[in-house]
Design an enzyme around this catalytic site. Structure first.
Site, PDB file in Angstrom:
ATOM      1  N   ASP A   1      -8.762   7.028  14.282  1.00  0.00           N
ATOM      2  CA  ASP A   1      -8.945   6.926  12.821  1.00  0.00           C
ATOM      3  C   ASP A   1      -9.643   5.608  12.524  1.00  0.00           C
ATOM      4  OD1 ASP A   1      -8.875   7.603  10.174  1.00  0.00           O
ATOM      5  OD2 ASP A   1      -6.786   7.035   9.866  1.00  0.00           O
TER       6      ASP A   1
ATOM      7  N   SER B   1       0.831  -1.205   0.000  1.00  0.00           N
ATOM      8  CA  SER B   1       0.000   0.000   0.000  1.00  0.00           C
ATOM      9  C   SER B   1       0.862   1.250   0.000  1.00  0.00           C
ATOM     10  CB  SER B   1      -0.898  -0.028   1.247  1.00  0.00           C
ATOM     11  OG  SER B   1      -1.072   1.259   1.770  1.00  0.00           O
TER      12      SER B   1
ATOM     13  N   LYS C   1       6.072  -0.923   7.693  1.00  0.00           N
ATOM     14  CA  LYS C   1       5.429   0.375   7.477  1.00  0.00           C
ATOM     15  C   LYS C   1       6.499   1.456   7.497  1.00  0.00           C
ATOM     16  CE  LYS C   1       1.490   3.168   8.964  1.00  0.00           C
ATOM     17  NZ  LYS C   1       0.247   3.175   9.749  1.00  0.00           N
TER      18      LYS C   1
ATOM     19  N   SER D   1       2.227   6.921   4.586  1.00  0.00           N
ATOM     20  CA  SER D   1       3.107   5.765   4.751  1.00  0.00           C
ATOM     21  C   SER D   1       3.086   4.856   3.535  1.00  0.00           C
ATOM     22  CB  SER D   1       2.689   4.970   5.987  1.00  0.00           C
ATOM     23  OG  SER D   1       1.481   4.301   5.726  1.00  0.00           O
ATOM     24  N   VAL D   2       4.122   4.052   3.449  1.00  0.00           N
ATOM     25  CA  VAL D   2       4.183   3.002   2.448  1.00  0.00           C
ATOM     26  C   VAL D   2       4.338   1.697   3.210  1.00  0.00           C
ATOM     27  CG1 VAL D   2       5.383   2.174   0.397  1.00  0.00           C
ATOM     28  CG2 VAL D   2       5.425   4.593   0.961  1.00  0.00           C
ATOM     29  N   VAL D   3       3.584   0.694   2.812  1.00  0.00           N
ATOM     30  CA  VAL D   3       3.664  -0.577   3.524  1.00  0.00           C
ATOM     31  C   VAL D   3       4.179  -1.656   2.577  1.00  0.00           C
ATOM     32  CG1 VAL D   3       2.400  -2.297   4.864  1.00  0.00           C
ATOM     33  CG2 VAL D   3       1.746   0.107   5.016  1.00  0.00           C
TER      34      VAL D   3
HETATM   35  P1  ADP Z   1      -1.982   4.452   6.319  1.00  0.00           P
HETATM   36  O1  ADP Z   1      -1.650   5.481   7.334  1.00  0.00           O
HETATM   37  O2  ADP Z   1      -1.275   4.647   5.027  1.00  0.00           O
HETATM   38  O3  ADP Z   1      -3.466   4.251   6.163  1.00  0.00           O
HETATM   39  P2  ADP Z   1      -2.013   1.751   7.375  1.00  0.00           P
HETATM   40  O4  ADP Z   1      -1.336   1.316   8.624  1.00  0.00           O
HETATM   41  O5  ADP Z   1      -3.491   1.836   7.414  1.00  0.00           O
HETATM   42  O6  ADP Z   1      -1.354   3.110   6.916  1.00  0.00           O
HETATM   43  O7  ADP Z   1      -1.582   0.755   6.236  1.00  0.00           O
HETATM   44  C1  ADP Z   1      -2.012   0.912   4.909  1.00  0.00           C
HETATM   45  C2  ADP Z   1      -2.499  -0.398   4.355  1.00  0.00           C
HETATM   46  O8  ADP Z   1      -1.465  -1.370   4.389  1.00  0.00           O
HETATM   47  C3  ADP Z   1      -3.636  -0.998   5.158  1.00  0.00           C
HETATM   48  O9  ADP Z   1      -4.866  -0.544   4.710  1.00  0.00           O
HETATM   49  C4  ADP Z   1      -3.469  -2.474   4.922  1.00  0.00           C
HETATM   50  O10 ADP Z   1      -4.100  -2.846   3.714  1.00  0.00           O
HETATM   51  C5  ADP Z   1      -1.986  -2.625   4.750  1.00  0.00           C
HETATM   52  N1  ADP Z   1      -1.364  -3.045   6.014  1.00  0.00           N
HETATM   53  C6  ADP Z   1      -0.840  -2.259   6.971  1.00  0.00           C
HETATM   54  N2  ADP Z   1      -0.358  -2.973   7.979  1.00  0.00           N
HETATM   55  C7  ADP Z   1      -0.559  -4.266   7.667  1.00  0.00           C
HETATM   56  C8  ADP Z   1      -0.268  -5.513   8.308  1.00  0.00           C
HETATM   57  N3  ADP Z   1       0.340  -5.564   9.491  1.00  0.00           N
HETATM   58  N4  ADP Z   1      -0.626  -6.648   7.669  1.00  0.00           N
HETATM   59  C9  ADP Z   1      -1.231  -6.595   6.482  1.00  0.00           C
HETATM   60  N5  ADP Z   1      -1.522  -5.474   5.824  1.00  0.00           N
HETATM   61  C10 ADP Z   1      -1.209  -4.308   6.400  1.00  0.00           C
HETATM   62 MN    MN Z   2      -4.939   3.315   7.154  1.00  0.00          MN
END
Ligand code: ADP
Ligand code: MN
Length: 505
Positions: free
Chosen positions: A395, A250, A279, A255-257
C-alpha cells in the site's frame, strides 16, 4: 442497695434496673499507661491497618473522558479498586512472610475480573476449535420403544439420569456466546425444569445481545472507539505505560490513530518513547472483508485464518503490522518503533513532534533537492524491504510515507506481504507505479519508470517494454510459485533471478 438518684422508672421497672453503661473505673485505671495503650491499639486496628494512598490515575483528563457508559465507568472504578486491593495484599503477604524461607502466597486472593480478559479470553485465542477437548460425546439416545434393558435393569426415557445427561448435552445447542460453563464435559445431570428455565434464558439473552450489538455497532461508527477498546486504552494509562492520551490524529476506514505521551512503566522493561502513536484497528468488520485476500493467502497466517472469527482476524492485522514493523526496524528502515501490542491496539513511537504528526509526502512541499533525496531514499528502502525484510509494502504511496527529520518514514504496513504471496509481485508493481508517478509528476527527472523500478527493487529481469506484457509476465511468475506450492507444499522464499537454486523457507 439503692441504685442512686436514677430516673423514676428505673426503680419501678419490673425487670429490675439495667446495668449502667458507663465503665466504672478507678483513678488507678485512668492513670494506667497499660490501658491507654490497649485502647489506642484497639482503635488503630479498627481502622484500616495501613492507609493506601490512592494513586492519582493520570487518565485521559477533562473533556476526553467519556461518561456515557455506566458499565465502563463501573469497570474502571472496579479496576482501580482491585489494583489497590492487590497492592495491599502484596504488602500483607510481605509482612507475613518476612525473611522466612517458607512463604505463604496470597496469589489466590488476587482480584481477577472477567472483562479484564487478558488472561481469560486470549488464552484460547489460537486454539484449534475444530478439536474441542471439552466437547462431550454424543448422548446415547433412547430407542423408539422408549426403554432399554431387560427385567429389573430396564431404563426408560423417563429415567432421571439418562434424561439429565441428555439435557446437559443439549446445552450445546444454545447460542455460542451463551456461557454454560464446563458442564458439558462433566457428567452433569440437569433436571427438565432446570433445563427449560435455562433454555428460556438462553433465548432471551440471544435476543438481548442482538439488540445490544446493533446499538454498539452504531456507536462505534459515531465515536472513535468502542467501550472495550477504551477500557484497553485506560489500562495502558492506568498501568503507567502511557502518561496521557491527548487525542485523535486520524480516523481511517480501517483504523483510528491516537497520540499519547509515553509514561514510565515499571512493569514493562522497555523504554517507552516520549510520544506514542496508538493505532486501533477498527472492530467494525465491514472494511476488512475486502482485505481478506492479503492475509488469507499469506502462508504465515494461512493455518490460522480458516478457523478464526472476524474479531480475531482483526487482531491478526494488528499482529501483522507489528511483525512487519519489527522486520523493518531490524533492517534500519525509518519507521515507527513497536512499543506494545494488545489485542487490536498497537502502540508505536510517534513520528512527529509535540503532538503534531509528520506530514504525509502528499501534503508537504519539498524543494527539488529534497524531492530527489526522498526519491533515492525510497528506492533504497523498497530494495531493503524486499531483500532484507522479505516484504512488499502493498500500500505504498505518498499517503503512507511521512516526511520527518529530513527523511522519509514508512508507515501503515499491516497489509504488507512476503514477495512470494500469490499476489506479492502484483502488489509490488502497484507500489512501483504509485512511487514512479508521484516522483515523475514531482519533477524528479531521474525517477525510473514503474517497470524499471520494479526490476530494480525485485532484482528480477522482466524485459517487456509495455505494461500489458509486463503484467502478464508478473502473473506467470506468480503462477510458477503457486504451482510450486501445490507440488511441494512449500513456498520459495525468494524469486531466483540469476539461476541460483531456489531457497526454501
Ligand atoms: P490507515 O490504515 O488508516 O491508513 P495508517 O497507519 O496509515 O492507517 O495511519 C493513519 C494516519 O495516522 C497516517 O496517515 C498518519 O498521518 C498517522 N500516523 C499513523 N502512524 C503514525 C505514527 N507512528 N506517527 C505519526 N503519525 C502516524
Ligand atoms: Mn494509511
Amino acid at each position: 442497695p439503692d441504685a442512686g438518684p436514677g430516673p423514676a422508672w428505673q426503680s419501678k421497672c419490673p425487670w429490675g434496673a439495667p446495668s449502667t453503661t458507663s465503665i466504672s473505673c478507678s483513678l488507678a485505671d485512668v492513670m494506667s499507661e497499660q490501658l491507654a495503650k490497649e485502647l489506642q491499639l484497639e482503635e488503630e486496628n479498627a481502622a484500616f491497618p495501613e492507609v493506601v494512598a490512592a494513586a492519582e490515575g493520570p487518565f485521559i483528563t477533562g473533556e476526553n473522558i467519556d461518561t456515557s457508559s455506566d458499565l465502563m465507568l463501573a469497570q474502571m472504578l472496579q479496576m482501580e479498586f482491585d489494583r489497590e486491593y492487590d497492592a495491599q495484599l502484596r504488602r500483607e503477604e510481605k509482612k507475613i512472610n518476612g525473611d522466612s524461607k517458607v512463604s505463604i502466597s496470597f496469589e489466590n486472593y488476587r482480584k481477577v475480573h472477567p472483562y479484564d480478559s487478558d488472561s481469560s479470553e486470549d488464552e484460547v485465542d489460537w486454539q484449534d476449535t475444530r478439536h474441542d477437548p471439552y466437547r462431550a460425546d454424543k448422548p446415547t439416545t433412547t430407542p423408539r420403544r422408549g426403554f432399554i434393558g431387560k427385567g429389573k435393569d430396564i431404563t426408560t426415557k423417563h429415567d432421571e439420569v439418562v434424561c439429565g445427561r441428555k439435557n446437559t448435552a443439549r446445552m450445546e445447542n444454545f447460542a455460542p456466546e451463551f456461557q454454560v460453563g464446563d458442564g458439558i464435559g462433566m457428567d452433569l445431570k440437569l433436571s427438565n425444569q432446570v433445563f427449560n428455565a435455562l433454555k428460556q434464558h438462553a433465548y432471551s439473552e440471544e435476543r438481548r445481545s442482538a439488540r445490544l450489538h446493533e446499538k454498539k455497532e452504531h456507536s462505534t461508527a459515531e465515536k472513535a472507539v468502542d467501550p472495550k477498546t477504551r477500557l484497553l486504552l485506560y489500562k495502558m494509562v492506568n498501568s503507567g505505560m502511557l502518561e496521557t492520551i491527548t487525542g485523535c490524529i486520524s480516523t481511517g476506514k480501517e483504523s483510528v490513530v491516537f497520540h499519547a505521551y509515553g509514561g514510565n512503566s515499571a512493569t514493562e522493561d522497555k523504554i517507552i518513547p516520549p510520544e506514542c502513536a496508538i493505532k486501533v484497528f477498527k472492530t467494525t468488520l465491514n472494511e476488512f472483508k475486502n482485505r481478506d485476500k492479503y492475509i488469507k493467502d499469506d502462508y504465515r497466517f494461512k493455518d490460522r485464518f480458516s478457523r478464526l472469527n472476524p474479531r480475531k482476524i482483526i487482531r491478526m492485522w494488528a499482529e501483522k503490522e507489528m511483525h512487519n514493523l519489527t522486520r523493518m526496524q531490524n533492517a534500519g528502515i525509518p519507521c515507527p518503533q513497536v512499543v506494545i501490542l494488545k489485542k487490536h491496539v498497537l502502540v508505536m513511537s510517534f513520528i512527529g513532534q509535540d503532538q503534531v504528526p509528520a506530514p504525509k509526502l502528499k501534503d508537504v512541499t519539498l524543494s527539488s533537492e529534497d524531492m530527489k533525496k526522498a526519491y533515492y531514499q525510497i528506492l533504497n528502502m523498497m530494495q531493503q524491504l524486499y531483500r532484507e525484510c522479505n516484504l512488499v509494502h502493498a500500500d505504498l504511496s505518498e499517503y503512507n510515507m511521512l516526511w520527518h527529520d529530513g527523511k522519509v518514514w514508512l508507515i501503515d504496513v499491516s497489509q504488507s506481504v512476503e514477495p512470494t504471496h500469490p499476489h506479492g509481485l502484483k502488489f509490488l508493481f502497484r507500489d512501483c507505479r504509485n512511487v514512479s508517478q508521484f516522483f515523475q509528476k514531482g519533477g524528479v527527472a531521474e525517477a525510473l519508470n514503474e517497470r524499471e523500478l520494479f526490476n530494480a527493487v525485485s532484482g528480477l529481469n522482466i524485459t517487456a517494454d509495455n505494461e500489458v506484457d509486463f503484467q502478464a509476465e508478473i502473473e506467470a511468475l506468480e503462477k510458477v510459485n503457486e504451482d510450486h506450492v501445490q507440488n511441494h507444499g512449500k513456498k520459495l522464499s525468494t524469486f531466483s533471478s540469476d539461476g541460483d537454486p531456489p531457497i526454501y523457507d
